[in-house]
Design an enzyme around this catalytic site. Structure first.
Site, PDB file in Angstrom:
ATOM      1  N   GLY A  14     -21.146 -44.546   3.596  1.00 44.76           N
ATOM      2  CA  GLY A  14     -19.816 -45.149   3.604  1.00 44.76           C
ATOM      3  C   GLY A  14     -18.886 -44.386   4.525  1.00 44.76           C
ATOM      4  N   ARG A  17     -15.287 -46.105   6.978  1.00 41.95           N
ATOM      5  CA  ARG A  17     -14.037 -46.714   6.518  1.00 41.95           C
ATOM      6  C   ARG A  17     -13.381 -45.832   5.458  1.00 41.95           C
ATOM      7  NH1 ARG A  17     -15.253 -52.562   4.341  1.00 41.95           N
ATOM      8  NH2 ARG A  17     -12.999 -52.448   4.061  1.00 41.95           N
ATOM      9  N   ASN A  89     -20.711 -40.835  -0.359  1.00 41.86           N
ATOM     10  CA  ASN A  89     -19.370 -41.384  -0.475  1.00 41.86           C
ATOM     11  C   ASN A  89     -19.349 -42.889  -0.719  1.00 41.86           C
ATOM     12  OD1 ASN A  89     -16.314 -41.504   0.177  1.00 41.86           O
ATOM     13  ND2 ASN A  89     -17.207 -42.831   1.743  1.00 41.86           N
ATOM     14  N   TYR A 155     -17.478 -49.619 -12.708  1.00 42.81           N
ATOM     15  CA  TYR A 155     -17.084 -48.530 -11.821  1.00 42.81           C
ATOM     16  C   TYR A 155     -16.981 -47.216 -12.593  1.00 42.81           C
ATOM     17  CZ  TYR A 155     -14.590 -46.157  -8.049  1.00 42.81           C
ATOM     18  OH  TYR A 155     -14.226 -45.281  -7.056  1.00 42.81           O
ATOM     19  N   ALA A 157     -18.423 -46.353 -15.425  1.00 46.59           N
ATOM     20  CA  ALA A 157     -19.752 -45.915 -15.860  1.00 46.59           C
ATOM     21  C   ALA A 157     -20.543 -45.324 -14.695  1.00 46.59           C
ATOM     22  CB  ALA A 157     -20.513 -47.084 -16.479  1.00 46.59           C
ATOM     23  N   LYS A 159     -19.389 -43.869 -11.959  1.00 45.00           N
ATOM     24  CA  LYS A 159     -18.844 -42.582 -11.528  1.00 45.00           C
ATOM     25  C   LYS A 159     -19.049 -41.496 -12.578  1.00 45.00           C
ATOM     26  CE  LYS A 159     -17.366 -43.674  -7.422  1.00 45.00           C
ATOM     27  NZ  LYS A 159     -17.926 -43.052  -6.200  1.00 45.00           N
TER      28      LYS A 159
END
Length: 251
Positions: A14, A17, A89, A155, A157, A159
């Site tokens: 990633g 951006r 990332n 999201y 869960a 992370k």
């Protein structure tokens, strides 16, 4: 990609951006050769190459696909050698009430944010172990991996899992490889502006009241923390979380 083989190689998923782009820019500034992985945005990848020149190389790969990851890592290491640094990332976020999340949406978020880091790290680490001084893995987490929020089950869960994966890998890969989790708080990106309506002064002020430093973080703030975790000053740090959030959450 040009540059001497003595320049350390970094892989940033990633990396074209948002926060990832700034991390790629900072690593180039620090003297790394950077391979930035991206899933689909050719425009962003081209802009990164145009801006940073031969120190950066972009590779299209869906990190949720284990086979694609293995192929990408084989191509990268074959062309550029063993990486010294991996920055996990890449991530996606689908905000919906729990009862409305489809199985496909759940899998997409978990496959990218958690399994993607697993696939990429598992593919990269054997090459890192070939290096005399090992390597360094930095996972980019999220404050919601520690403190949950509504409409973010997938999201949060993913992370939370990434944070625990960090600790497991730090145990297993020591002492040759360090593994840490860099956790941004509110950071000014297009995605965050849209999600929290930060272009609205009233909404922005509501967010600022929660942050002791009274400002939204910049992507450069996150790159500063990355610079610390990649440098000699953090050589005795592994298995830890570094939260960069202006004091919003004091965990």
């Amino acid at each position: 990609m040009t540059g001497t083989q003595a320049s350390p190689l970094a892989i940033v998923s990633g990396g074209t951006r948002g926060i990832g782009r700034t991390l790629s820019e900072r690593l180039v500034k620090l003297g790394h050769r950077v391979v930035a992985l991206y899933r689909s945005d050719e425009t962003a990848a081209r802009a990164l190459r145009d801006d940073l020149g031969p120190a950066v190389h972009t590779v299209r790969a869906d990190i949720a696909d284990a086979d694609a990851v293995r192929a990408a890592v084989a191509a990268v290491t074959g062309a550029h050698g063993a990486p010294a640094l991996l920055v996990n990332n890449a991530g996606i976020n689908i905000d919906k009430p729990f009862l409305e999340i489809t199985p496909e949406e759940w899998r997409r978020v978990l496959d990218t944010n958690l399994s993607g880091a697993f696939h990429l790290t598992q593919a990269v680490v054997p090459h890192m172990l070939e290096r005399p001084d090992g390597g360094n893995v930095i996972n980019i987490g999220a404050t919601t991996g520690i403190r949950p929020r509504t409409d973010g089950a997938g999201y949060c869960a993913s992370k939370a899992g990434l944070l625990h994966l960090t600790k497991c890998l730090a145990l297993e890969l020591a002492p040759r490889i360090r593994v840490n989790c860099l956790i941004p708080g509110m950071t000014w990106t297009e995605e965050l502006v849209e999600r929290f309506h930060l272009d609205d002064p009233v909404a922005r002020e509501s967010v600022l009241r929660q942050i002791p430093q009274r400002r939204i973080g910049s992507t450069s703030d996150i790159a500063d923390a990355l610079e610390f975790l990649t440098g000699a000053s953090s050589a005795y740090i592994t298995g830890q979380k570094l939260i960069v959030d202006g004091g919003q959450f004091m965990w």
